[in-house]
Write a protein that holds these residues in place. Structure first.
Motif, mmCIF file in Angstrom:
data_model
loop_
_atom_site.group_PDB
_atom_site.id
_atom_site.type_symbol
_atom_site.label_atom_id
_atom_site.label_comp_id
_atom_site.label_asym_id
_atom_site.label_seq_id
_atom_site.Cartn_x
_atom_site.Cartn_y
_atom_site.Cartn_z
ATOM 1 N N LYS A 12 0.821 -1.214 0.000
ATOM 2 C CA LYS A 12 0.000 0.000 0.000
ATOM 3 C C LYS A 12 0.851 1.258 0.000
ATOM 4 O O LYS A 12 0.572 2.210 -0.727
ATOM 5 C CB LYS A 12 -0.933 0.003 1.210
ATOM 6 N N LYS A 205 -8.797 -14.387 9.952
ATOM 7 C CA LYS A 205 -9.125 -13.365 10.953
ATOM 8 C C LYS A 205 -7.881 -12.613 11.402
ATOM 9 O O LYS A 205 -7.845 -11.376 11.381
ATOM 10 C CB LYS A 205 -9.786 -14.032 12.162
ATOM 11 N N LYS A 208 -6.188 -10.564 8.473
ATOM 12 C CA LYS A 208 -6.994 -9.396 8.079
ATOM 13 C C LYS A 208 -6.990 -8.309 9.148
ATOM 14 O O LYS A 208 -6.876 -7.123 8.840
ATOM 15 C CB LYS A 208 -8.431 -9.827 7.791
ATOM 16 N N GLU A 209 -7.128 -8.756 10.382
ATOM 17 C CA GLU A 209 -7.118 -7.787 11.481
ATOM 18 C C GLU A 209 -5.767 -7.065 11.561
ATOM 19 O O GLU A 209 -5.708 -5.854 11.784
ATOM 20 C CB GLU A 209 -7.418 -8.511 12.806
ATOM 21 N N ILE A 211 -3.682 -6.523 9.115
ATOM 22 C CA ILE A 211 -3.585 -5.574 8.000
ATOM 23 C C ILE A 211 -4.367 -4.306 8.336
ATOM 24 O O ILE A 211 -3.902 -3.189 8.125
ATOM 25 C CB ILE A 211 -4.122 -6.204 6.690
ATOM 26 N N LYS A 212 -5.552 -4.515 8.875
ATOM 27 C CA LYS A 212 -6.415 -3.392 9.242
ATOM 28 C C LYS A 212 -5.712 -2.442 10.215
ATOM 29 O O LYS A 212 -5.878 -1.225 10.144
ATOM 30 C CB LYS A 212 -7.680 -3.950 9.892
ATOM 31 N N LYS A 213 -4.916 -3.018 11.083
ATOM 32 C CA LYS A 213 -4.209 -2.213 12.083
ATOM 33 C C LYS A 213 -2.819 -1.801 11.595
ATOM 34 O O LYS A 213 -1.962 -1.415 12.394
ATOM 35 C CB LYS A 213 -4.106 -2.982 13.397
#
Length: 261
Positions: A12, A205, A208-209, A211-213
């Motif tokens: 990103k 889970k 993904k979590e 990555i989100k953080k």
DNA sequence: AGTACCACCTGACGGC
DNA sequence: TGCCGTCAGGTGGTAC
């Protein structure tokens, strides 16, 4: 600190950094960060070109330049990328520095020299050569189940086998096992359907979590093993002892009472 | 096939 | 403070 979530964050950052601008130059500060003279030449030829796309599979990033040339980025244990404005101070351990017409700069960072940028034919060819299995977030349960049922070894090893499922490393495999209440040395093929399914769900889970953080350990839930993954650590769920053993040549931390064999 | 061990490099940390 | 041993979020080769 590069496992799948970290590398996704790097992707990103890189994508943002290259947006809209052509490359002014790519400076190689340390030849060891670049695979062979071929790669060095290819990097020099990026001058004046934009970046067409950046894709990730497992812990690998692939960058495409308009001429069709591809580069594989690997980060070893201590690699990273940072995007910064030309006025800011360059991050320490910068080994290759890309400058863009927009004024932005992209730093390829290696603390230990275990990663590399390599000019490659195509991601397809590289993936085949390095035997990189499907990305852990894209494999789907079918692949996970099939590989898991056929794997006779330890489950931590299975999670970290890049040729089966790519992207999971030492830290996140411990986390997935902790949340699944599975002992790191448990036999994979003995988990069977329900056990594998749980493992798969937690894999998704956790990744993904994370990555989100932004793959920032400080922002991850305190209920995770991650922050207690150390000597004399305490299990965030039951307060029990966190123990360290060797599995697959790496340090595996787990809760003695939550993760029975 | 799966595992164990070494090697590659260099920084960070704990113990004395 | 300084030196030393140990470990480390990865991978590749070798050997069993």
């Amino acid at each position: 600190m590069p496992e799948l979530p970290d590398v996704e964050v790097y992707r990103k950052k890189m994508s943002k950094c290259v947006k809209g601008g052509k490359i002014k130059k790519a400076e190689v500060r340390d030849e060891r960060a670049v695979k062979g003279p071929k790669t060095k030449k290819a990097l020099a030829k990026l001058k004046g070109k934009s970046v067409e796309k950046i894709i990730r599979r497992g812990k690998n990033l692939f960058l495409k330049s308009p001429g069709g040339g591809w580069f594989a980025f690997h980060f070893g244990m201590t690699g990273a990328v940072e995007c910064f404005s030309g006025k800011e101070k360059e991050p320490p351990y910068t080994k290759v520095l890309f400058s863009f017409e927009s004024g932005k700069k992209l730093s390829y960072i290696l603390k230990r020299m275990l990663g590399k940028i390599e000019a490659i034919e195509s991601p397809k060819e590289y993936i085949k050569k390095k035997k990189i299995g499907p990305d852990a977030l894209k494999a789907g349960y079918n692949v996970f189940e099939k590989e898991g049922e056929n794997y006779t070894g330890g489950v931590k090893n299975f999670l970290m086998s890049q040729d089966k499922i790519s992207g999971i490393g030492n830290i996140y495999s411990d986390e997935i096992l902790f949340q699944s209440k599975v002992h790191p040395a448990a036999k994979t093929d003995e988990l069977k359907g329900a056990g594998l399914k749980k493992l798969y769900r937690n894999t998704e889970k956790v990744l993904k979590e994370a990555i989100k953080k932004g793959a920032d350990p400080r922002k991850l839930p305190r209920t995770w093993l991650l922050t207690n993954r150390k000597k004399d650590g305490k299990c965030p769920k039951c307060g029990g002892a966190v123990k360290k053993i060797k599995a697959g040549g790496r340090s595996a931390y787990y809760c003695v009472s939550c993760q029975k064999k």
